[in-house]
Design an enzyme around this catalytic site. Structure first.
Site, mmCIF file in Angstrom:
data_model
loop_
_atom_site.group_PDB
_atom_site.id
_atom_site.type_symbol
_atom_site.label_atom_id
_atom_site.label_comp_id
_atom_site.label_asym_id
_atom_site.label_seq_id
_atom_site.Cartn_x
_atom_site.Cartn_y
_atom_site.Cartn_z
ATOM 1 C CG ASP A 1 -9.489 2.221 -0.212
ATOM 2 O OD1 ASP A 1 -8.996 1.107 -0.453
ATOM 3 O OD2 ASP A 1 -8.853 3.127 0.362
ATOM 4 C CG ASP B 1 -2.245 0.632 1.009
ATOM 5 O OD1 ASP B 1 -2.337 1.484 0.119
ATOM 6 O OD2 ASP B 1 -3.193 0.294 1.739
#
Ligand code: GLA
Length: 707
Positions: A518, A450
């Site tokens: 997301d 990430d």
């Protein structure tokens, strides 16, 4: 033969397209042609000299210079700008030589006075019907040269035409939104200034003629991408003489590279193509190219479970084991523990940099959990955010100078974190050692990598040219990934950056998949996947089934669209995720036995269609952007079987869905399709179409095969 070369003219041919360039009468290297492949070399237009320039016409105003440098009477967006040691900022690139090596053409340009060389590289990717362009810059002399703009290519469109520009805009939770607009007089700029390729713009463009716009499966389209994971820029210039040109490459904003004696710099690749079968043909070509460069090729991606939306930072051994047991019973093949597992990580305010298991949550380390996951027959995966550091961490206390910063300025925190300066070798080596340690000591098969903030105060203490940070950082990221991948070839990597903030093609030569967003609410996710599909194949798009409800944000750049409130039916959520790489991200403890039973059956069904979706060809039959009824078709590479997905969100009454016409079938062949009685011909399925009965918020998955 992909490249026809003579001393002053070249034609690159792919399966059905061609690109031509040559030296004109004034000795300039100019663009000649980009479009469908023509029958004979003599068919390609000559290298034209557009003639004189007067007081207000600069050199490159009308000439189609192949790689224009900033210099002389030239007012266009250049591809190249440099300052020499004596402060001269004018570059005069002259043609020196050319060479063909296999499928690559190299054209060597040199400055008329200074020891500067620019090699233009071209490759005809025959099988993908695509072209690749990039440049290498050399300093042959003793004095440093400061490079201030380096584009990888300038792509010229045919002159005196009006064009429409298609590109992908977006933001966090709403990535990959298709934007289409007329390209008018002046310069339109798309870019990233954030140290990643970014959520806001994706380095992809497509241009079609305003008077003959391309459709999904018809019409002409010129398109391209940049393979780069950091700051990039694309300029779309429409001149007063009606020429249209696209420059694409590294962003020159706050940028400089110092090229010392004997040094070279290789710019990233720009891949481009021409499609005569509209957006569908263009994206299928890019999909083939992306698939061919994934580290693990077309190996099936495992159905994964990820704990993030279920647990947030509240992870611990018992809780993860409980989720793992249920996940395994559903048919999940890879269990991924997300954020929250490492030292001191109880919220997003601490812990980044301290990559060892939190002693309170995992008193015996990760081994017991991984063994349990493996005992259930699943692989184990782990979330990491290696490029970051929390102020509240041992790493920051030990090395505050490793964070990107200016010593006299506040360090802006975003999500309570700073970025490590991966341009520094010692930082790269530290990360390699840490992550190598984890991968060598534990049975980890998957890393979700990430990157959750953008750069600010971009200082680089000790560097001769700190503005090189934007490029050297990205090269540092690549070195860390490449070293780890070489040491651990069986580990699969996923690239995530707060969702789809770094989902570019360069990452996808290192990662096998990206986390596109997301936002896992399925109706908006269909739109995000739709936009991403202009570039990325299904096998690169991880897609979780979650319990996320909508509506969280107003639709990107558009008015109010279809009603989306509450949770979609489980089958709808699965079908939406099955259009990518299926994963589950819901809290499985909240699913009752009937939901788990349904999930089990859908996962099994997905495994059966996975090779078609992942490695097949995509036809976007109906866009989710244009209405509440959308559909996708995937055909196996040999086109003998396929899968049809259709979704209906919400339509106002009365509701009779329009016929759904398939694509890519053989006209005379017969196809048997789920939900239809007898087989129908390709012609009938493509011209008459099929009628679907879909209620509000429902979906279908139909398989079909050639009989
Ligand atoms: C980012 C990712 C999410 C999740 C969180 C964890 O937002 O995109 O999927 O991993 O970080 O902090």
């Amino acid at each position: 033969m992909p490249i026809h070369a003579s001393p002053n003219a070249w034609v690159l041919e792919t399966h059905s397209t061609a690109y031509a360039l040559g030296i004109n009468a004034s000795g300039a290297l100019v663009h000649r042609y980009w479009g469908p492949r023509l029958p004979y070399p003599a068919d390609y237009p000559p290298a034209r000299d557009f003639g004189e320039w007067s007081s207000f016409y600069g050199r490159s105003e009308i000439n189609l210079e192949e790689y224009p440098a900033y210099g002389g009477a030239s007012y266009r967006e250049p591809c190249f700008k440099a300052t020499f040691a004596d402060r001269v900022r004018d570059t005069v690139l002259e043609f020196r030589s050319s060479e063909v090596q296999g499928d690559e053409l190299q054209i060597v340009l040199e400055d008329a006075f200074y020891p500067l060389g620019v090699t233009l590289h071209y490759r005809a990717l025959e099988a993908f019907d695509l072209l690749e362009r990039w440049v290498t810059v050399h300093n042959f002399g003793p004095d440093p040269i400061r490079l201030e703009r380096i584009f990888s290519a300038q792509w010229h469109l045919s002159i005196l035409e009006d064009y429409r520009l298609s590109h992908l805009g977006g933001r966090w939770l709403e990535e990959f939104q298709l934007v289409q607009e007329p390209l008018t007089h002046g310069v339109k700029v798309l870019e990233s200034r954030r140290i990643t390729s970014g959520h806001q713009n994706y380095p992809w463009f497509a241009l079609d003629r305003a008077d003959a716009p391309a459709l999904e499966e018809r019409g002409e389209l010129w398109f391209g991408v940049l393979e780069w994971s950091g700051n990039w820029k694309a300029t779309f210039e429409r001149t007063e003489f009606g020429s249209t040109r696209v420059g694409i490459g590294l962003n020159d904003w706050d940028f400089a590279l110092l090229l010392g004696e004997g040094e070279s710099f290789v710019a990233p690749k720009s891949v481009a193509g021409y499609s005569s079968t509209g957006f569908g043909g263009a994206s299928r070509a890019l999909h083939r190219r992306v698939r061919s460069s994934l580290p693990h090729g077309d190996a099936p991606h495992k159905v994964l479970y990820n704990s993030w939306e279920a647990t947030g930072f509240e992870v611990n051994e018992a809780g993860q084991m409980e989720l793992a047991e249920i996940a395994a019973s559903l048919g999940v093949e890879l269990f991924v523990m997300d954020d929250g597992w490492f030292h001191g990580r109880n919220s997003d305010a601490a812990g980044l940099g301290d990559w060892w298991p939190d002693e309170r949550k995992f008193p015996h380390g990760l081994e017991p959990l991984i063994s349990r996951v493996n005992a259930h027959g699943m692989d184990f995966g782990l979330w990491l955010e290696p490029e970051m550091v929390s102020i509240e961490s041992d790493l920051y206390r030990a090395h505050p100078d490793w964070a990107i910063h200016f010593p006299t300025r506040a360090r802006t925190e975003m999500r309570n974190q700073l970025i490590l300066n991966l341009a520094k070798l010692e930082v790269q080596d530290h990360l390699i050692a840490r992550i190598d340690g984890l991968l060598s000591s534990l049975n980890i098969k998957f890393i979700k990598w990430d990157m959750n903030r953008n750069a600010s105060e971009p200082g680089w203490d000790g560097a001769q040219e700190p503005r090189a940070l934007w490029v050297r950082y990205v090269e540092g990221v690549y070195r860390v990934w490449d070293t780890l991948r070489q040491r651990h070839p069986n580990v699969t990597f996923q690239s995530c950056s707060g969702g789809g903030g770094r989902a570019d093609l360069a990452m996808l030569t290192r990662a096998d998949q990206v986390w596109p967003s997301d936002n896992t609410e399925p109706t908006t996710r269909l739109e995000i996947q739709h936009g991403a599909s202009y570039v990325l194949p299904a096998c690169a798009l991880e897609a979780w089934v979650t319990d996320m409800e909508s509506e969280r944000m107003p639709p990107f750049g558009r008015g109010e669209s279809a009603l989306r409130r509450g949770k979609m039916p489980l089958e709808f959520r699965f079908h939406a995720s099955m259009c990518g790489v299926l994963g589950i991200g819901a809290n499985l403890l909240h699913w009752d036995e009937s939901e788990r039973e349904q999930a089990r059956a859908l996962i099994e069904q997905y495994k059966a269609i996975q090779p078609i979706v992942q490695n097949g060809e995509l036809f976007r039959l109906k866009s989710p952007i244009k209405g509440a009824f959308s559909a996708l078709e995937y055909l196996s590479p040999d086109r003998t079987e396929g899968v049809l997905f259709a979704f209906r969100t919400h339509l106002s009454e009365p509701v009779v869905l329009p016929p759904l016409r398939l694509a890519g079938l053989e006209r005379e062949a017969l196809y048997q399709m789920d939900g239809l009685e007898g087989p129908l011909s390709g012609t009938a399925l493509m011209n008459v179409g099929i009628s679907l009965e879909l209620k509000d918020f429902s979906s279908v998955l139909w398989r079909f095969y050639r009989v």
